[in-house]
Design a protein around this motif. Structure first.
Motif, mmCIF file in Angstrom:
data_model
loop_
_atom_site.group_PDB
_atom_site.id
_atom_site.type_symbol
_atom_site.label_atom_id
_atom_site.label_comp_id
_atom_site.label_asym_id
_atom_site.label_seq_id
_atom_site.Cartn_x
_atom_site.Cartn_y
_atom_site.Cartn_z
ATOM 1 N N LEU A 33 25.870 -4.204 11.771
ATOM 2 C CA LEU A 33 26.099 -2.752 11.277
ATOM 3 C C LEU A 33 24.954 -2.428 10.311
ATOM 4 C CD1 LEU A 33 30.019 -2.676 10.982
ATOM 5 C CD2 LEU A 33 28.726 -1.657 12.583
ATOM 6 N N PRO A 34 24.319 -1.153 10.370
ATOM 7 C CA PRO A 34 23.377 -0.737 9.686
ATOM 8 C C PRO A 34 23.699 0.318 8.343
ATOM 9 C CG PRO A 34 23.701 0.690 11.468
ATOM 10 C CD PRO A 34 24.648 -0.209 11.695
ATOM 11 N N PHE A 35 24.684 -0.484 7.697
ATOM 12 C CA PHE A 35 25.078 0.362 6.532
ATOM 13 C C PHE A 35 25.403 -0.566 5.405
ATOM 14 C CE2 PHE A 35 27.431 1.776 10.373
ATOM 15 C CZ PHE A 35 27.022 3.031 10.336
ATOM 16 N N ARG A 36 25.417 0.116 4.209
ATOM 17 C CA ARG A 36 25.452 -0.838 3.003
ATOM 18 C C ARG A 36 26.941 -1.185 3.032
ATOM 19 N NH1 ARG A 36 25.014 4.128 0.012
ATOM 20 N NH2 ARG A 36 26.947 3.548 -1.212
ATOM 21 N N GLN A 37 27.116 -2.325 2.122
ATOM 22 C CA GLN A 37 28.369 -2.805 2.009
ATOM 23 C C GLN A 37 29.411 -2.076 1.470
ATOM 24 O OE1 GLN A 37 28.078 -6.896 0.353
ATOM 25 N NE2 GLN A 37 27.295 -7.603 2.366
ATOM 26 N N ARG A 38 30.480 -2.204 1.716
ATOM 27 C CA ARG A 38 31.789 -1.267 0.885
ATOM 28 C C ARG A 38 31.796 0.133 0.894
ATOM 29 N NH1 ARG A 38 30.522 -5.966 -1.372
ATOM 30 N NH2 ARG A 38 29.514 -5.113 -3.375
ATOM 31 N N ILE A 39 31.230 0.794 2.035
ATOM 32 C CA ILE A 39 31.432 2.495 1.890
ATOM 33 C C ILE A 39 32.400 3.104 2.689
ATOM 34 C CG2 ILE A 39 28.747 2.193 1.283
ATOM 35 C CD1 ILE A 39 28.159 3.120 4.325
ATOM 36 N N PHE A 40 32.720 2.280 3.617
ATOM 37 C CA PHE A 40 33.894 3.074 4.281
ATOM 38 C C PHE A 40 35.274 3.131 3.945
ATOM 39 C CE2 PHE A 40 30.227 2.435 7.416
ATOM 40 C CZ PHE A 40 30.147 3.885 7.846
ATOM 41 N N ASP A 41 36.137 4.149 4.092
ATOM 42 C CA ASP A 41 37.502 4.100 3.584
ATOM 43 C C ASP A 41 38.363 3.623 4.892
ATOM 44 O OD1 ASP A 41 37.083 5.482 1.032
ATOM 45 O OD2 ASP A 41 36.220 7.074 2.369
ATOM 46 N N LYS A 42 37.819 3.873 5.921
ATOM 47 C CA LYS A 42 38.793 3.368 7.199
ATOM 48 C C LYS A 42 37.797 3.104 8.239
ATOM 49 C CE LYS A 42 42.492 6.531 5.893
ATOM 50 N NZ LYS A 42 42.237 6.886 4.709
ATOM 51 N N LEU A 43 38.163 2.078 9.008
ATOM 52 C CA LEU A 43 37.385 1.645 10.175
ATOM 53 C C LEU A 43 38.321 1.453 11.181
ATOM 54 C CD1 LEU A 43 34.397 -0.765 10.272
ATOM 55 C CD2 LEU A 43 36.465 -1.189 11.796
ATOM 56 N N PHE A 44 37.651 2.104 12.600
ATOM 57 C CA PHE A 44 38.565 1.859 13.711
ATOM 58 C C PHE A 44 37.566 1.116 14.646
ATOM 59 C CE2 PHE A 44 40.195 5.718 11.939
ATOM 60 C CZ PHE A 44 41.519 5.313 12.157
ATOM 61 N N ALA A 45 38.436 0.100 15.460
ATOM 62 C CA ALA A 45 37.451 -0.723 16.544
ATOM 63 C C ALA A 45 38.436 -0.638 17.578
ATOM 64 C CB ALA A 45 37.190 -2.044 15.877
ATOM 65 N N ILE A 46 38.595 0.400 18.201
ATOM 66 C CA ILE A 46 39.361 0.694 19.318
ATOM 67 C C ILE A 46 38.882 0.127 20.842
ATOM 68 C CG2 ILE A 46 41.203 1.934 20.725
ATOM 69 C CD1 ILE A 46 42.110 1.501 17.757
ATOM 70 N N THR A 47 39.241 -0.793 21.390
ATOM 71 C CA THR A 47 38.668 -1.263 22.724
ATOM 72 C C THR A 47 37.446 -1.831 22.489
ATOM 73 O OG1 THR A 47 40.029 0.551 23.695
ATOM 74 C CG2 THR A 47 38.608 -0.613 24.902
#
Length: 180
Positions: free
Chosen positions: A99-113
């Protein structure tokens, strides 16, 4: 299946056919998940494996910014054309394992299918935990043909997530509502 094969197969299907073929089943999974998630206007959301942006369409009006990420240029292109009016949606062509993001920035994450379509689901879930804030909600699904309840629960625990609820129902997938 290797990532290149997975990417190629989704590129060949294309966005229009993907939506025709999968939108009904995906919609059921999204409803199961979204009925258990509260959103806030300043939430930063990641949809890992966003495909054609079906989930992003559903949540765009109730979140601050949502980021969709997928490995398939064909599906991302279709999502861009559908979501071009949504100013709070960002779409990125990238790999859920890196993932091309900094650590600990998203409040919610979805990984559906997502999990059943990648060679190393544990790596993708580890990446998911690294980019989400403490106490973030992470929603994942696992195809019942591939994951038993025990298998999915074990995978979730192996990356340090706490399972809050496992939705079984009449879906082809198990939907896991987790906390970091």
């Amino acid at each position: 299946m290797e990532k290149e094969d997975i990417r190629r197969s989704y590129d060949e299907i294309g966005g229009r056919l993907y939506d025709l073929r999968y939108s009904e089943e995906q919609g059921r999974k999204f409803c199961a998940a979204l009925s258990r998630v509260s959103f806030f206007q300043d939430d930063l959301i990641l949809d890992a494996g966003c495909g054609t942006g079906l989930l992003l369409e559903k949540i765009s009006s109730c979140v601050g910014v949502a980021v969709g990420l997928d490995l398939s240029i064909g599906l991302i292109s279709w999502a861009r054309s559908k979501l071009k009016e949504c100013q709070n949606i960002v779409l990125i062509l990238s790999d859920a394992d890196y993932l091309p993001f900094r650590q600990r920035i998203f409040d919610k994450l979805f990984a559906i299918t997502l999990l059943q379509n990648i060679p190393n689901p544990k790596k993708a879930l580890s990446e998911a935990t690294s980019v989400t804030r403490q106490e973030a909600m992470i929603v994942v699904s696992g195809l019942k043909k591939k994951y038993s309840k025990e298998d999915l629960t074990t995978l979730i625990a192996s990356v340090g997530l706490t399972l809050q609820e496992l939705v079984n129902g009449e879906l082809k997938d198990l939907v896991a509502i987790c906390r970091k």
